[in-house]
Design a protein around this motif. Structure first.
Motif, mmCIF file in Angstrom:
data_model
loop_
_atom_site.group_PDB
_atom_site.id
_atom_site.type_symbol
_atom_site.label_atom_id
_atom_site.label_comp_id
_atom_site.label_asym_id
_atom_site.label_seq_id
_atom_site.Cartn_x
_atom_site.Cartn_y
_atom_site.Cartn_z
ATOM 1 N N SER A 9 0.868 -1.238 -0.186
ATOM 2 C CA SER A 9 -0.007 0.347 -0.287
ATOM 3 C C SER A 9 0.947 1.337 -0.084
ATOM 4 O O SER A 9 0.051 2.570 -0.399
ATOM 5 N N GLU A 10 2.561 1.176 1.056
ATOM 6 C CA GLU A 10 2.915 2.129 0.229
ATOM 7 C C GLU A 10 3.770 2.709 -1.170
ATOM 8 O O GLU A 10 4.175 3.355 -1.155
ATOM 9 N N LEU A 11 4.064 1.597 -1.788
ATOM 10 C CA LEU A 11 4.603 1.940 -3.244
ATOM 11 C C LEU A 11 4.028 2.843 -4.139
ATOM 12 O O LEU A 11 4.596 3.637 -4.489
ATOM 13 N N PRO A 12 2.745 2.775 -4.195
ATOM 14 C CA PRO A 12 2.637 3.896 -5.345
ATOM 15 C C PRO A 12 3.420 5.813 -4.819
ATOM 16 O O PRO A 12 3.751 6.015 -5.224
ATOM 17 N N ASP A 13 3.026 5.763 -3.556
ATOM 18 C CA ASP A 13 3.371 6.987 -2.815
ATOM 19 C C ASP A 13 5.048 7.188 -3.232
ATOM 20 O O ASP A 13 5.417 7.700 -3.697
ATOM 21 N N LEU A 14 5.830 5.773 -2.606
ATOM 22 C CA LEU A 14 6.779 5.778 -2.693
ATOM 23 C C LEU A 14 7.651 6.076 -4.197
ATOM 24 O O LEU A 14 8.667 6.169 -4.638
ATOM 25 N N LEU A 15 6.846 5.203 -5.160
ATOM 26 C CA LEU A 15 7.509 5.556 -6.931
ATOM 27 C C LEU A 15 7.545 6.691 -7.042
ATOM 28 O O LEU A 15 7.713 7.188 -7.789
ATOM 29 N N ALA A 16 5.986 7.384 -6.910
ATOM 30 C CA ALA A 16 5.997 8.630 -7.988
ATOM 31 C C ALA A 16 6.725 9.729 -6.948
ATOM 32 O O ALA A 16 7.428 10.484 -7.856
ATOM 33 N N ARG A 17 7.220 9.370 -5.886
ATOM 34 C CA ARG A 17 8.516 10.281 -5.315
ATOM 35 C C ARG A 17 9.259 10.515 -5.710
ATOM 36 O O ARG A 17 10.171 11.293 -6.298
ATOM 37 N N PHE A 18 10.417 8.962 -6.480
ATOM 38 C CA PHE A 18 11.163 8.470 -6.403
ATOM 39 C C PHE A 18 10.984 9.155 -7.920
ATOM 40 O O PHE A 18 12.270 9.781 -8.849
ATOM 41 N N THR A 47 2.476 -8.719 -7.472
ATOM 42 C CA THR A 47 3.133 -9.128 -5.541
ATOM 43 C C THR A 47 1.865 -10.322 -5.328
ATOM 44 O O THR A 47 0.878 -10.197 -5.608
ATOM 45 N N PRO A 48 2.702 -10.795 -4.826
ATOM 46 C CA PRO A 48 2.440 -11.658 -3.253
ATOM 47 C C PRO A 48 1.306 -11.266 -2.221
ATOM 48 O O PRO A 48 -0.211 -11.831 -2.144
ATOM 49 N N ASP A 49 1.758 -10.536 -1.702
ATOM 50 C CA ASP A 49 0.514 -9.885 -0.378
ATOM 51 C C ASP A 49 1.144 -8.867 -0.026
ATOM 52 O O ASP A 49 2.256 -7.757 -0.954
ATOM 53 N N GLU A 50 0.575 -8.270 1.040
ATOM 54 C CA GLU A 50 1.574 -7.135 1.755
ATOM 55 C C GLU A 50 2.484 -7.031 1.602
ATOM 56 O O GLU A 50 2.992 -5.541 1.792
ATOM 57 N N ALA A 51 3.148 -7.425 2.211
ATOM 58 C CA ALA A 51 4.066 -7.541 2.661
ATOM 59 C C ALA A 51 5.567 -7.269 2.181
ATOM 60 O O ALA A 51 6.604 -7.615 1.972
ATOM 61 N N ASP A 164 7.433 -10.890 -16.299
ATOM 62 C CA ASP A 164 6.054 -11.045 -15.714
ATOM 63 C C ASP A 164 5.696 -11.516 -14.351
ATOM 64 O O ASP A 164 4.800 -11.633 -14.125
ATOM 65 N N GLN A 165 6.878 -11.347 -13.760
ATOM 66 C CA GLN A 165 7.120 -11.688 -12.238
ATOM 67 C C GLN A 165 6.558 -10.482 -11.642
ATOM 68 O O GLN A 165 7.278 -9.245 -12.418
ATOM 69 N N PRO A 166 6.548 -10.626 -10.648
ATOM 70 C CA PRO A 166 7.044 -9.697 -9.494
ATOM 71 C C PRO A 166 8.141 -8.498 -8.952
ATOM 72 O O PRO A 166 8.301 -8.887 -8.003
ATOM 73 N N ALA A 167 8.833 -7.667 -10.188
ATOM 74 C CA ALA A 167 10.497 -6.941 -9.916
ATOM 75 C C ALA A 167 10.303 -6.075 -8.672
ATOM 76 O O ALA A 167 10.795 -6.429 -7.817
ATOM 77 N N ILE A 168 9.188 -5.951 -8.362
ATOM 78 C CA ILE A 168 8.956 -4.533 -7.569
ATOM 79 C C ILE A 168 9.300 -5.247 -5.849
ATOM 80 O O ILE A 168 9.469 -4.293 -5.207
ATOM 81 N N CYS A 169 9.143 -6.500 -5.570
ATOM 82 C CA CYS A 169 9.600 -7.288 -4.885
ATOM 83 C C CYS A 169 10.773 -7.073 -4.182
ATOM 84 O O CYS A 169 11.220 -6.374 -3.198
ATOM 85 N N ALA A 170 11.355 -7.363 -5.289
ATOM 86 C CA ALA A 170 13.022 -7.405 -5.319
ATOM 87 C C ALA A 170 13.798 -6.194 -4.882
ATOM 88 O O ALA A 170 14.280 -5.706 -4.180
ATOM 89 N N PHE A 171 12.709 -5.122 -6.061
ATOM 90 C CA PHE A 171 13.231 -3.775 -5.842
ATOM 91 C C PHE A 171 13.031 -3.223 -4.421
ATOM 92 O O PHE A 171 14.506 -2.571 -4.202
ATOM 93 N N ALA A 172 12.188 -3.501 -4.299
ATOM 94 C CA ALA A 172 12.492 -2.999 -2.309
ATOM 95 C C ALA A 172 13.022 -3.631 -1.438
ATOM 96 O O ALA A 172 13.837 -3.179 -0.978
ATOM 97 N N GLU A 173 13.129 -4.962 -1.260
ATOM 98 C CA GLU A 173 13.837 -5.630 -0.520
ATOM 99 C C GLU A 173 14.732 -5.656 -1.115
ATOM 100 O O GLU A 173 16.326 -5.621 -0.106
#
Length: 230
Positions: A9-18, A47-51, A164-173
């Protein structure tokens, strides 16, 4: 390891700021860099889950293994805790798809003479079981090792986008969203992406290529450790 926990749920704001941070930079690389960021962000739908935990999907793992084999790397279906992640010939692939793809990127960004070295001559990875042996084979150290890890990190994330995998998870991790409003976060992302582009590891649109690095470490890595490298 993620330094600051991030949720879906935090990602849209973080990505917009970046993205706003990137837009403020005068580099000619910025339009491509923003397109790349947008493509990474679009994988939120997978993404598989909120975390934002890394995918455990068997289909994603099979896609990742197919990528390994397409680069001529051998595959062993067992966890790397029983040996090495990469023993110079074979990758142990009972691990998260994101980690498998990351190690394909390591093959691409490492020096030619290290493609057959234990864990690419970078020392034991987090999953490696024979840590002492892998660390003894390490030939890249300090800031240069950190830069090669960053190159493999971003290139692996871009391969996840292509699959087409959840790359955003690794980007954050892997902490690409740490300090998104800072000049340091912006310059690091642009430096790493620009280096991948300069050496043909991503194309003009920021998509990963199948190129393998041919330059030695002095040519390829040393410029990245200087503050003014771009």
């Amino acid at each position: 390891m993620m330094l600051t926990p991030v949720t879906l749920s935090e990602l849209p704001d973080l990505l917009a700021r970046f993205d706003r941070n990137l837009a403020a930079d005068p580099s000619p690389l910025v339009p491509m860099a923003r397109q790349v960021l947008a493509r990474i962000g679009a994988t939120m739908q997978y993404t598989p889950d909120e975390a934002l935990t890394l995918s455990q999907d068997r289909r994603h793992q099979e896609q990742a293994v197919a990528l390994v084999e397409s680069f001529g790397m051998g595959v062993l279906w067992e966890p790397p805790t029983g040996g090495y992640t990469w023993d110079g010939q074979v990758m142990r692939v009972e691990m998260e798809p994101s980690v498998i793809v990351h190690d394909v990127a390591h093959l691409q960004v490492c020096a030619p003479e290290r493609r057959t070295a234990l864990d690419f001559g970078l020392g034991a990875g987090p999953e490696t079981g024979l840590r002492g042996e892998a660390d003894a084979a390490m030939t890249v150290f300090g800031a240069e090792r950190e830069m090669e890890e960053a190159l493999a990190s971003l290139l692996g994330i871009l391969w996840e986008v292509e699959l087409d995998q959840p790359a955003i998870c690794a980007f954050a991790e892997q902490n690409w969203l740490e300090g998104v409003d800072t000049p340091q976060a912006r310059s690091h992302y642009l430096k790493i992406l620009g280096h991948l582009h300069r050496f043909g590891l991503v194309d003009d649109a920021g998509h990963p290529t199948r190129a393998l690095r041919e330059q030695d470490d002095a040519t390829f890595l040393s410029p990245l450790v200087t503050p003014l490298a771009a």
